[in-house]
Design a protein around this motif. Sequence first.
Motif, PDB file in Angstrom:
ATOM      1  N   ALA A  16       0.837  -1.215   0.000  1.00  0.00           N
ATOM      2  CA  ALA A  16       0.000   0.000   0.000  1.00  0.00           C
ATOM      3  C   ALA A  16       0.860   1.249   0.000  1.00  0.00           C
ATOM      4  O   ALA A  16       0.558   2.235  -0.694  1.00  0.00           O
ATOM      5  CB  ALA A  16      -0.927  -0.009   1.213  1.00  0.00           C
ATOM      6  N   SER A  17       1.955   1.212   0.762  1.00  0.00           N
ATOM      7  CA  SER A  17       2.826   2.393   0.840  1.00  0.00           C
ATOM      8  C   SER A  17       3.383   2.756  -0.535  1.00  0.00           C
ATOM      9  O   SER A  17       3.511   3.937  -0.879  1.00  0.00           O
ATOM     10  CB  SER A  17       3.967   2.165   1.846  1.00  0.00           C
ATOM     11  OG  SER A  17       5.004   1.348   1.317  1.00  0.00           O
ATOM     12  N   CYS A  18       3.707   1.728  -1.335  1.00  0.00           N
ATOM     13  CA  CYS A  18       4.240   1.972  -2.685  1.00  0.00           C
ATOM     14  C   CYS A  18       3.201   2.653  -3.571  1.00  0.00           C
ATOM     15  O   CYS A  18       3.495   3.652  -4.245  1.00  0.00           O
ATOM     16  CB  CYS A  18       4.691   0.656  -3.315  1.00  0.00           C
ATOM     17  SG  CYS A  18       6.113  -0.119  -2.511  1.00  0.00           S
ATOM     18  N   TYR A  19       1.980   2.110  -3.573  1.00  0.00           N
ATOM     19  CA  TYR A  19       0.916   2.687  -4.409  1.00  0.00           C
ATOM     20  C   TYR A  19       0.578   4.118  -3.969  1.00  0.00           C
ATOM     21  O   TYR A  19       0.376   5.000  -4.805  1.00  0.00           O
ATOM     22  CB  TYR A  19      -0.339   1.818  -4.355  1.00  0.00           C
ATOM     23  CG  TYR A  19      -0.213   0.508  -5.101  1.00  0.00           C
ATOM     24  CD1 TYR A  19      -0.210   0.483  -6.498  1.00  0.00           C
ATOM     25  CD2 TYR A  19      -0.096  -0.690  -4.419  1.00  0.00           C
ATOM     26  CE1 TYR A  19      -0.089  -0.721  -7.186  1.00  0.00           C
ATOM     27  CE2 TYR A  19       0.020  -1.903  -5.105  1.00  0.00           C
ATOM     28  CZ  TYR A  19       0.028  -1.910  -6.487  1.00  0.00           C
ATOM     29  OH  TYR A  19       0.149  -3.097  -7.180  1.00  0.00           O
ATOM     30  N   LEU A  20       0.534   4.329  -2.660  1.00  0.00           N
ATOM     31  CA  LEU A  20       0.162   5.660  -2.147  1.00  0.00           C
ATOM     32  C   LEU A  20       1.250   6.688  -2.426  1.00  0.00           C
ATOM     33  O   LEU A  20       0.961   7.844  -2.744  1.00  0.00           O
ATOM     34  CB  LEU A  20      -0.138   5.572  -0.648  1.00  0.00           C
ATOM     35  CG  LEU A  20      -1.424   4.806  -0.311  1.00  0.00           C
ATOM     36  CD1 LEU A  20      -1.478   4.458   1.171  1.00  0.00           C
ATOM     37  CD2 LEU A  20      -2.655   5.620  -0.718  1.00  0.00           C
ATOM     38  N   ALA A  21       2.507   6.258  -2.324  1.00  0.00           N
ATOM     39  CA  ALA A  21       3.608   7.181  -2.641  1.00  0.00           C
ATOM     40  C   ALA A  21       3.641   7.481  -4.135  1.00  0.00           C
ATOM     41  O   ALA A  21       3.850   8.634  -4.548  1.00  0.00           O
ATOM     42  CB  ALA A  21       4.941   6.578  -2.186  1.00  0.00           C
ATOM     43  N   LYS A 445     -14.273  -4.734   6.555  1.00  0.00           N
ATOM     44  CA  LYS A 445     -14.101  -3.784   5.442  1.00  0.00           C
ATOM     45  C   LYS A 445     -12.731  -3.085   5.448  1.00  0.00           C
ATOM     46  O   LYS A 445     -12.148  -2.823   6.488  1.00  0.00           O
ATOM     47  CB  LYS A 445     -15.190  -2.717   5.491  1.00  0.00           C
ATOM     48  CG  LYS A 445     -16.617  -3.266   5.431  1.00  0.00           C
ATOM     49  CD  LYS A 445     -16.863  -4.065   4.160  1.00  0.00           C
ATOM     50  CE  LYS A 445     -18.282  -4.582   4.068  1.00  0.00           C
ATOM     51  NZ  LYS A 445     -18.422  -5.587   3.024  1.00  0.00           N
ATOM     52  N   LEU A 446     -12.298  -2.749   4.223  1.00  0.00           N
ATOM     53  CA  LEU A 446     -11.050  -1.992   4.060  1.00  0.00           C
ATOM     54  C   LEU A 446     -11.190  -0.560   4.580  1.00  0.00           C
ATOM     55  O   LEU A 446     -10.210   0.052   5.002  1.00  0.00           O
ATOM     56  CB  LEU A 446     -10.661  -1.938   2.574  1.00  0.00           C
ATOM     57  CG  LEU A 446     -10.216  -3.256   1.919  1.00  0.00           C
ATOM     58  CD1 LEU A 446     -10.205  -3.120   0.412  1.00  0.00           C
ATOM     59  CD2 LEU A 446      -8.842  -3.681   2.430  1.00  0.00           C
ATOM     60  N   LYS A 447     -12.414  -0.037   4.515  1.00  0.00           N
ATOM     61  CA  LYS A 447     -12.654   1.359   4.909  1.00  0.00           C
ATOM     62  C   LYS A 447     -13.558   1.383   6.133  1.00  0.00           C
ATOM     63  O   LYS A 447     -14.590   0.705   6.178  1.00  0.00           O
ATOM     64  CB  LYS A 447     -13.319   2.090   3.737  1.00  0.00           C
ATOM     65  CG  LYS A 447     -13.665   3.543   4.013  1.00  0.00           C
ATOM     66  CD  LYS A 447     -14.377   4.139   2.805  1.00  0.00           C
ATOM     67  CE  LYS A 447     -14.889   5.544   3.117  1.00  0.00           C
ATOM     68  NZ  LYS A 447     -15.652   6.102   1.979  1.00  0.00           N
ATOM     69  N   LYS A 475      -2.906  -3.049  -2.592  1.00  0.00           N
ATOM     70  CA  LYS A 475      -3.315  -2.321  -3.803  1.00  0.00           C
ATOM     71  C   LYS A 475      -4.769  -1.856  -3.691  1.00  0.00           C
ATOM     72  O   LYS A 475      -5.102  -0.713  -4.032  1.00  0.00           O
ATOM     73  CB  LYS A 475      -3.152  -3.215  -5.034  1.00  0.00           C
ATOM     74  CG  LYS A 475      -3.608  -2.540  -6.327  1.00  0.00           C
ATOM     75  CD  LYS A 475      -3.274  -3.348  -7.568  1.00  0.00           C
ATOM     76  CE  LYS A 475      -3.649  -2.564  -8.821  1.00  0.00           C
ATOM     77  NZ  LYS A 475      -3.138  -3.176 -10.044  1.00  0.00           N
ATOM     78  N   LEU A 476      -5.638  -2.742  -3.202  1.00  0.00           N
ATOM     79  CA  LEU A 476      -7.059  -2.409  -3.094  1.00  0.00           C
ATOM     80  C   LEU A 476      -7.297  -1.224  -2.160  1.00  0.00           C
ATOM     81  O   LEU A 476      -8.060  -0.314  -2.475  1.00  0.00           O
ATOM     82  CB  LEU A 476      -7.849  -3.626  -2.586  1.00  0.00           C
ATOM     83  CG  LEU A 476      -7.923  -4.828  -3.527  1.00  0.00           C
ATOM     84  CD1 LEU A 476      -8.636  -5.987  -2.845  1.00  0.00           C
ATOM     85  CD2 LEU A 476      -8.628  -4.464  -4.825  1.00  0.00           C
ATOM     86  N   VAL A 477      -6.651  -1.252  -1.001  1.00  0.00           N
ATOM     87  CA  VAL A 477      -6.891  -0.171  -0.034  1.00  0.00           C
ATOM     88  C   VAL A 477      -6.309   1.140  -0.540  1.00  0.00           C
ATOM     89  O   VAL A 477      -6.900   2.212  -0.334  1.00  0.00           O
ATOM     90  CB  VAL A 477      -6.362  -0.548   1.365  1.00  0.00           C
ATOM     91  CG1 VAL A 477      -4.848  -0.405   1.478  1.00  0.00           C
ATOM     92  CG2 VAL A 477      -7.055   0.305   2.425  1.00  0.00           C
ATOM     93  N   ALA A 478      -5.176   1.084  -1.228  1.00  0.00           N
ATOM     94  CA  ALA A 478      -4.601   2.314  -1.792  1.00  0.00           C
ATOM     95  C   ALA A 478      -5.572   2.924  -2.803  1.00  0.00           C
ATOM     96  O   ALA A 478      -5.749   4.151  -2.859  1.00  0.00           O
ATOM     97  CB  ALA A 478      -3.248   2.019  -2.445  1.00  0.00           C
ATOM     98  N   GLY A 479      -6.228   2.057  -3.581  1.00  0.00           N
ATOM     99  CA  GLY A 479      -7.219   2.536  -4.541  1.00  0.00           C
ATOM    100  C   GLY A 479      -8.389   3.220  -3.858  1.00  0.00           C
ATOM    101  O   GLY A 479      -8.875   4.272  -4.318  1.00  0.00           O
ATOM    102  N   LEU A 480      -8.855   2.662  -2.743  1.00  0.00           N
ATOM    103  CA  LEU A 480      -9.963   3.279  -2.000  1.00  0.00           C
ATOM    104  C   LEU A 480      -9.551   4.626  -1.403  1.00  0.00           C
ATOM    105  O   LEU A 480     -10.339   5.575  -1.377  1.00  0.00           O
ATOM    106  CB  LEU A 480     -10.434   2.356  -0.874  1.00  0.00           C
ATOM    107  CG  LEU A 480     -11.282   1.142  -1.248  1.00  0.00           C
ATOM    108  CD1 LEU A 480     -11.771   0.429   0.015  1.00  0.00           C
ATOM    109  CD2 LEU A 480     -12.497   1.550  -2.089  1.00  0.00           C
ATOM    110  N   ARG A 486     -10.154  11.980  -3.958  1.00  0.00           N
ATOM    111  CA  ARG A 486     -10.728  12.689  -5.109  1.00  0.00           C
ATOM    112  C   ARG A 486     -12.119  13.249  -4.795  1.00  0.00           C
ATOM    113  O   ARG A 486     -12.540  14.227  -5.391  1.00  0.00           O
ATOM    114  CB  ARG A 486     -10.829  11.729  -6.311  1.00  0.00           C
ATOM    115  CG  ARG A 486      -9.474  11.394  -6.927  1.00  0.00           C
ATOM    116  CD  ARG A 486      -9.647  10.746  -8.294  1.00  0.00           C
ATOM    117  NE  ARG A 486     -10.385   9.489  -8.238  1.00  0.00           N
ATOM    118  CZ  ARG A 486      -9.803   8.295  -8.089  1.00  0.00           C
ATOM    119  NH1 ARG A 486      -8.495   8.196  -7.962  1.00  0.00           N
ATOM    120  NH2 ARG A 486     -10.540   7.189  -8.054  1.00  0.00           N
ATOM    121  N   ASN A 487     -12.824  12.595  -3.850  1.00  0.00           N
ATOM    122  CA  ASN A 487     -14.203  13.004  -3.545  1.00  0.00           C
ATOM    123  C   ASN A 487     -14.255  14.216  -2.607  1.00  0.00           C
ATOM    124  O   ASN A 487     -13.354  14.510  -1.913  1.00  0.00           O
ATOM    125  CB  ASN A 487     -14.977  11.840  -2.912  1.00  0.00           C
ATOM    126  CG  ASN A 487     -15.193  10.724  -3.921  1.00  0.00           C
ATOM    127  OD1 ASN A 487     -15.087  10.953  -5.129  1.00  0.00           O
ATOM    128  ND2 ASN A 487     -15.465   9.512  -3.463  1.00  0.00           N
TER     129      ASN A 487
END
Length: 487
Positions: A16-21, A445-447, A475-480, A486-487
């Motif tokens: 997750a850290s990679c995707y978020l960075a 849940k992830l969120k 990857k999934l949580v970084a996407g959320l 964005r919202n």
Amino acid sequence: MKKVAIIGSGFSSLAASCYLAQAGNNVTVYEKNQTIGGRARQFKKDGFTFDMGPTWYWMPDVFERFFADFGKVPSDFYELEKLNPAYRVFFGTDDYITIEHTLEKIYAAFEKEESGSSIKLQKFIDQALDNYNIAIKDLVYRPGVSPLELVTVKAMLKISQFFSTISKEVRSEFKNPKLISILEFPVLFLGAKPSKTPAFYSFMNYADFGLGTFHPKKGMYSVVNGIKSLAEELGVIIKTDQNVEKITVENGKATGLIINGVKVEADMVLSGADYHHTETLLDEKHRQYSEKYWQKKTFAPSALLFYVGFNKKIENVDHHTLFFDVDFEKHSQEIYDAPKWPDDPLFYASFPSKTDTNISPEGKEAGIFLIPLAPGLDDIPEIREEYFEKIMDRFEKITNQEVKKYVIFKESFCVNDFVSDYNSYKGNAYGLANTLMQTAFLRPKLKSSKVKNLFFTGQLTVPGPGVPPALISGKLVAGLIEKEQRN
């Protein structure tokens, strides 16, 4: 640029850290232990090296997909070797089946054991491949937000397989108890009995027979170090000895962490630590799940592990060796149905120094032994010692050699250590089992539904237990999180 604080440094947190960075966030990972990796830490002693957690490298395509997201390949960070044989399964003294590195050789091994079984196995593996393509290329990359995620044309064709079980499917075709055990074994990685695991999860059999078993040079920890290198290259800051004591919440929003008595502010908080433990870092009103909720869940097993240095090379075993010389079903009942210390446990042994000269001094052998256990058992040194003697006596008899007198040292790890080192609920080793009622959108849940900007990742949420699912979970949580921003 948002400031994201991540609790824990296991595979899901690091992924997750990679995707978020990569998405432009300012990311810091806080690890309570002295070294990173979570359950995939490493232990070194007297020239021996041990992976403390995962030792099987399966589903290489998931690792490739992860690194490809950053324009990389696994070989940029570590060297892989496909094992041949993949593993050996003992059913008694001098009674074993070797699983080699190609489907053709595995079909031949089955046919030798039970006439006509190779044809049945080909059909079973074709079905498993079909499931693998649906699961790993599609379903597991969905965030578990809604039941509608399962409503794809392909998945609907498989819906009946969510209501049958691995055990039913295997036993309807195969009668030989040895072959049944081998086919039911891979779902143990999902943390549930074969009789409780949906038949759809036969994709694990394709991962096993179709894709094979690999070894990263210098052990699984080289994968941890590879992802750490990638994360740091992307700008992630990783801090160890950081005990998170509280998640701070203001006006229904996560605002940061209290670490070793000091407040750290953050715009987003993500926990890859044990889900149950993470919620105890919140005031009760902010928790999504009650103690009763967790008590009702089916948890994957805990484990009693031994890391052993031997003063000689061990004979008649392979890199991965399984000991199924006792009643599989009885041991399963002692984990899931009537939890107790098992009378006669199945166990697993890994000898990575068979493959890798980096793992032990010359002429010596590194051995890892694992007994699956029910979580929450009383764990005292005397019981650990009793079980070490129990499995060593069987090991010596089954493999026709003396080993106990060649033990240089042994270190153990069990329920109490999973609790103290990983804040693991009841000392579980693998998270929540993938039963029908704990699959996809039915998992935690992830969120957070109670606290804005608070997220979770890892083996208690989607997709579930195991290293490849942990990478996917990150990857999934970084996407959320990116969607939230964005919202």
